[in-house]
Design an enzyme around this catalytic site. Structure first.
Site, PDB file in Angstrom:
ATOM      1  N   CYS A 240       0.812  -1.226   0.000  1.00  0.00           N
ATOM      2  CA  CYS A 240       0.000   0.000   0.000  1.00  0.00           C
ATOM      3  C   CYS A 240       0.841   1.270   0.000  1.00  0.00           C
ATOM      4  O   CYS A 240       0.638   2.170   0.823  1.00  0.00           O
ATOM      5  CB  CYS A 240      -0.975   0.007   1.170  1.00  0.00           C
ATOM      6  SG  CYS A 240      -2.234  -1.277   1.048  1.00  0.00           S
ATOM      7  N   TYR A 282      -1.218   4.699   1.208  1.00  0.00           N
ATOM      8  CA  TYR A 282      -2.274   5.016   0.233  1.00  0.00           C
ATOM      9  C   TYR A 282      -2.110   6.423  -0.339  1.00  0.00           C
ATOM     10  O   TYR A 282      -3.046   6.973  -0.913  1.00  0.00           O
ATOM     11  CB  TYR A 282      -3.666   4.885   0.830  1.00  0.00           C
ATOM     12  CG  TYR A 282      -4.274   3.497   0.830  1.00  0.00           C
ATOM     13  CD1 TYR A 282      -3.486   2.371   0.635  1.00  0.00           C
ATOM     14  CD2 TYR A 282      -5.629   3.311   1.036  1.00  0.00           C
ATOM     15  CE1 TYR A 282      -4.039   1.101   0.657  1.00  0.00           C
ATOM     16  CE2 TYR A 282      -6.202   2.054   1.056  1.00  0.00           C
ATOM     17  CZ  TYR A 282      -5.404   0.944   0.870  1.00  0.00           C
ATOM     18  OH  TYR A 282      -5.955  -0.302   0.879  1.00  0.00           O
ATOM     19  N   TRP A 300      -4.025   6.194   5.384  1.00  0.00           N
ATOM     20  CA  TRP A 300      -4.276   4.770   5.652  1.00  0.00           C
ATOM     21  C   TRP A 300      -3.304   4.230   6.692  1.00  0.00           C
ATOM     22  O   TRP A 300      -3.630   3.337   7.461  1.00  0.00           O
ATOM     23  CB  TRP A 300      -4.172   3.975   4.346  1.00  0.00           C
ATOM     24  CG  TRP A 300      -4.365   2.505   4.525  1.00  0.00           C
ATOM     25  CD1 TRP A 300      -5.545   1.828   4.628  1.00  0.00           C
ATOM     26  CD2 TRP A 300      -3.339   1.511   4.643  1.00  0.00           C
ATOM     27  NE1 TRP A 300      -5.319   0.477   4.789  1.00  0.00           N
ATOM     28  CE2 TRP A 300      -3.967   0.264   4.804  1.00  0.00           C
ATOM     29  CE3 TRP A 300      -1.942   1.567   4.618  1.00  0.00           C
ATOM     30  CZ2 TRP A 300      -3.256  -0.927   4.940  1.00  0.00           C
ATOM     31  CZ3 TRP A 300      -1.223   0.383   4.759  1.00  0.00           C
ATOM     32  CH2 TRP A 300      -1.879  -0.843   4.919  1.00  0.00           C
ATOM     33  N   TYR A 500      -9.896  -5.237  -6.482  1.00  0.00           N
ATOM     34  CA  TYR A 500      -9.026  -4.616  -5.492  1.00  0.00           C
ATOM     35  C   TYR A 500      -7.652  -5.268  -5.497  1.00  0.00           C
ATOM     36  O   TYR A 500      -7.531  -6.487  -5.482  1.00  0.00           O
ATOM     37  CB  TYR A 500      -9.683  -4.757  -4.124  1.00  0.00           C
ATOM     38  CG  TYR A 500      -9.014  -4.060  -2.973  1.00  0.00           C
ATOM     39  CD1 TYR A 500      -8.829  -2.680  -2.964  1.00  0.00           C
ATOM     40  CD2 TYR A 500      -8.596  -4.781  -1.859  1.00  0.00           C
ATOM     41  CE1 TYR A 500      -8.243  -2.043  -1.887  1.00  0.00           C
ATOM     42  CE2 TYR A 500      -8.017  -4.152  -0.767  1.00  0.00           C
ATOM     43  CZ  TYR A 500      -7.831  -2.789  -0.792  1.00  0.00           C
ATOM     44  OH  TYR A 500      -7.255  -2.154   0.291  1.00  0.00           O
ATOM     45  N   HIS A 501      -6.600  -4.455  -5.529  1.00  0.00           N
ATOM     46  CA  HIS A 501      -5.201  -4.903  -5.564  1.00  0.00           C
ATOM     47  C   HIS A 501      -4.806  -5.507  -6.908  1.00  0.00           C
ATOM     48  O   HIS A 501      -3.934  -6.377  -6.970  1.00  0.00           O
ATOM     49  CB  HIS A 501      -4.903  -5.902  -4.444  1.00  0.00           C
ATOM     50  CG  HIS A 501      -4.823  -5.269  -3.083  1.00  0.00           C
ATOM     51  ND1 HIS A 501      -4.921  -5.999  -1.910  1.00  0.00           N
ATOM     52  CD2 HIS A 501      -4.672  -3.975  -2.699  1.00  0.00           C
ATOM     53  CE1 HIS A 501      -4.822  -5.184  -0.872  1.00  0.00           C
ATOM     54  NE2 HIS A 501      -4.668  -3.939  -1.334  1.00  0.00           N
ATOM     55  N   HIS A 586      -3.222  -0.032  -6.554  1.00  0.00           N
ATOM     56  CA  HIS A 586      -4.486   0.529  -6.081  1.00  0.00           C
ATOM     57  C   HIS A 586      -5.119   1.472  -7.105  1.00  0.00           C
ATOM     58  O   HIS A 586      -5.585   2.568  -6.776  1.00  0.00           O
ATOM     59  CB  HIS A 586      -4.284   1.234  -4.743  1.00  0.00           C
ATOM     60  CG  HIS A 586      -3.919   0.293  -3.632  1.00  0.00           C
ATOM     61  ND1 HIS A 586      -2.631  -0.175  -3.452  1.00  0.00           N
ATOM     62  CD2 HIS A 586      -4.674  -0.285  -2.668  1.00  0.00           C
ATOM     63  CE1 HIS A 586      -2.603  -0.995  -2.420  1.00  0.00           C
ATOM     64  NE2 HIS A 586      -3.830  -1.090  -1.929  1.00  0.00           N
TER      65      HIS A 586
END
Length: 644
Positions: A240, A282, A300, A500-501, A586
């Site tokens: 992240c 993030y 985050w 996601y990811h 992301h």
């Protein structure tokens, strides 16, 4: 060669429902160990307590090893499962491999390649549906390098109910690439290889803060090989993070689980840089026109709120706070507050060291990075609401054109939109122009978008109702944006959800790699793989491969802005473009952008001119493409544009 007859699988291993009844199948192997209950049939007998093993005595049979399944009739095959031995030993686990299919046992098509994780978990390799009677695995390495062995407790084949041959005018999804990690982040390296990483674990993010390590892999498109490496030298869990490619083309990774850290990869070594002034996760970052790197946001991790801008200088290798670059103007109205509201900014390095922020907040902003920095509103993105986990792509940097697509008002648990806008920027500090265009056919967030050499943009993956680690509302039909018509066309569907990811990047051969998703341990939505998309421009109308123009040579590969490059071609072409190397995590890729180039011709020799503005032609690594009259692109040549 050795054969055995199979039985129906009966096991508690969580296979997907589309596995095929193996009654009557036969299996052929290049080797098995006699006298030890390790015959070929053990790989398809439905008993996970037994396993096939290649010969290890009295002599050891060398790799590669092959196991071929004859299903006795044709199926619409769309995947394979491989369960390593379950007796507590890892010997013989398959590492690097090929998966191939055939209708007749003579002519084979490669449907997957790559490398499996060296553990005893079930491996699933999905691929684009293809009719086949025979399926084989070619084990090229043993996953742990322990010896020249191969073993398998169970192998099965997955099938779809129906099959329609995909039309090439919508592009073709090619082979699946298996990885030993779930790639939540990726970056294209200057040698054409793809760097991938997950977190401190190969397929799980949990419990990583302070771990000081990251699981990585490198995919080499030239050889098809995948190598794994655990990075500990920078003491940085890079899950992240903020991510940019610097002026030398090096991945520049900030924060994340280890929220203050900076790690830089030079193609061989990981280098620890100075800690950021503000801890972040993030956040987004952007390479500037002078080679510095700007970052902002990131609540985050490292505490919530006040994640104002700072900038890294390559000259001094230091970070400087920019108090004049506040995060507040670019916050969304997320229901979870600043923890989510300052995430994943859509940043574009631009002229005179400025940064344009196109989203995800509905309010757009300019940031300047001289002295203590500055901020100025750039207007609203039309009537578009906040669009967290949407995308923004600069498809024509020469004219300041940015496509924005999708996203949702809140990070998760709400309906995404299919909104599409063209944002046009000019001089720093001026109000951006915004034009609404026809929406996507499918609402989506957590998707990725990739600009192509011809200026079109592929929008791939995502969810209509974004929930992390879920594929329940996955949008599996990609869409292709055409700037000439400002419209979208649906193309052939994905074989694997990319939510996601996940990531997607343009490769130097003008194909697109799309992969990842999940990274949630024992969840059902881990996707430790990728797939290669060949756009329609690589095919003729009859479906055969198009002949591609060839760049014979370029006069230089290292230039300043405003420079001219002489390009020698093997045939006539009509246009050239530069596409900057990309990185992604992301749903954010602040590196990619495309520049249509002006050129003059003398026979098959062309002179192209780099724009004379480092805010348009950012420093770093670029792919130079030549396109013929049918918009068929060449394989690119790498050009380094130097920082001024």
């Amino acid at each position: 060669m050795w054969q055995a007859v199979a039985a129906l699988l009966v096991t508690t291993v969580p296979f997907v429902v589309s596995q095929i009844d193996r009654t009557g199948w036969t299996v052929t192997v290049d080797s098995f160990q006699t006298g030890t209950n390790n015959e070929a049939a053990k790989a398809i007998d439905g008993n996970t307590g037994t396993f096939w093993h290649t010969q290890w005595m009295p002599t050891t049979m060398a790799l590669p090893h092959t196991i071929t399944l004859d299903m006795k009739k044709s199926y619409n095959v769309n995947g394979l499962t491989y369960l390593p031995r379950q007796d507590g030993t890892l010997n013989g686990n398959i590492g690097q491999h090929l998966i191939q299919t055939s209708v007749d046992g003579t002519t084979w098509t490669t449907t997957a390649s790559g490398s499996y994780l060296d553990d005893n978990s079930l491996k699933r390799t999905p691929f684009t549906t293809i009719p086949a009677r025979y399926v084989r695995i070619i084990a090229q390495t043993e996953a742990g390098g322990r010896g020249p062995w191969t073993s398998a407790a169970d192998i099965n084949v997955l099938a779809a109910a129906t099959y329609t041959k995909p039309p090439t005018n919508l592009g073709i999804w090619g082979i699946t690439l298996d990885f030993p990690i779930v790639p939540a982040a990726a970056a294209l390296l200057t040698n054409g290889k793809v760097l991938l990483w997950s977190s401190h674990k190969p397929q799980d993010y949990s419990g990583g803060s302070g771990s000081g390590k990251t699981e990585t892999a490198i995919y080499d498109p030239a050889t098809g090989t995948v190598s794994r490496r655990t990075v500990t030298e920078t003491q940085h869990d890079m899950f992240c993070p903020g991510l940019s490619l610097d002026a030398s083309g090096r991945p520049f990774v900030t924060g994340g689980d280890d929220a203050a850290k900076l790690s830089i990869y030079d193609g061989t070594n990981w280098i620890a840089g100075p800690n950021m002034k503000i801890q972040r996760g993030y956040q987004s970052s952007a390479t500037l026109s002078d080679g510095r790197i700007f970052t902002i946001g990131g609540s985050w991790s490292g505490g919530e709120g006040n994640k104002n801008g700072e900038v890294w200088s390559p000259a001094s290798n230091t970070w400087s706070l920019l108090p004049g670059c506040p995060i507040a103007p670019m916050l969304t109205a997320d229901k979870r507050g600043v923890y989510r509201a300052d995430n994943h900014g859509w940043l574009f390095g631009w002229k005179s060291g400025s940064v344009f922020q196109a989203g995800p907040s509905k309010a757009m902003n300019w940031y300047t990075t001289v002295g203590t920095g500055g901020q100025k509103a750039a207007g609203l993105r039309g009537t578009d609401p906040d669009a967290m986990n949407g995308n923004a792509v600069m498809y024509d940097a020469l004219n300041g054109k940015i496509l924005t697509v999708g996203g949702a008002p809140h990070y998760e648990d709400n309906q995404a939109t299919g909104n599409a806008r063209i944002v046009t920027i000019g001089a720093p500090g001026t109000t951006a122009s915004v034009a609404a265009i026809g929406n996507l056919a499918y609402a989506r967030a957590f998707h990725n978008s990739v600009v192509m050499p011809d200026g079109k943009v592929l929008v791939v993956g995502g969810e209509s109702y974004p929930i992390p680690f879920s594929d329940n509302t996955a949008t599996n039909t990609p869409e292709l944006f055409n700037p000439a018509t400002s419209s979208f066309t649906s193309v052939n569907p994905l074989a694997v959800p990319r939510t996601y990811h996940s990531f997607a990047l343009l490769l130097p051969d003008a194909t697109i790699i799309s992969g990842g998703g999940g990274l949630c341990g024992a969840c059902t939505t881990n996707h430790p793989n990728a797939q290669i998309y060949s756009p329609a421009y690589l095919f003729k109308a009859d479906g055969t491969k198009a002949s591609r123009p060839l760049i014979n040579s370029v006069s230089t590969t290292n230039v300043a802005v405003g420079a001219k490059i002489t390009v020698s071609m093997n045939t006539a072409v009509t246009s050239f473009s530069l596409v900057r190397y990309g990185s992604g995590t992301h749903s954010v890729n602040t590196d990619q952008r495309r520049i249509p180039l002006t050129s003059t011709a003398s026979g098959f020799s062309y002179t192209v001119t780099i724009p004379n503005d480092a805010g348009v032609a950012l420093p770093g690594s670029w792919m130079l493409f030549a396109l013929d009259s049918a918009s068929v692109p060449s394989v690119s040549k790498t050009i380094i544009i130097r920082a001024s």
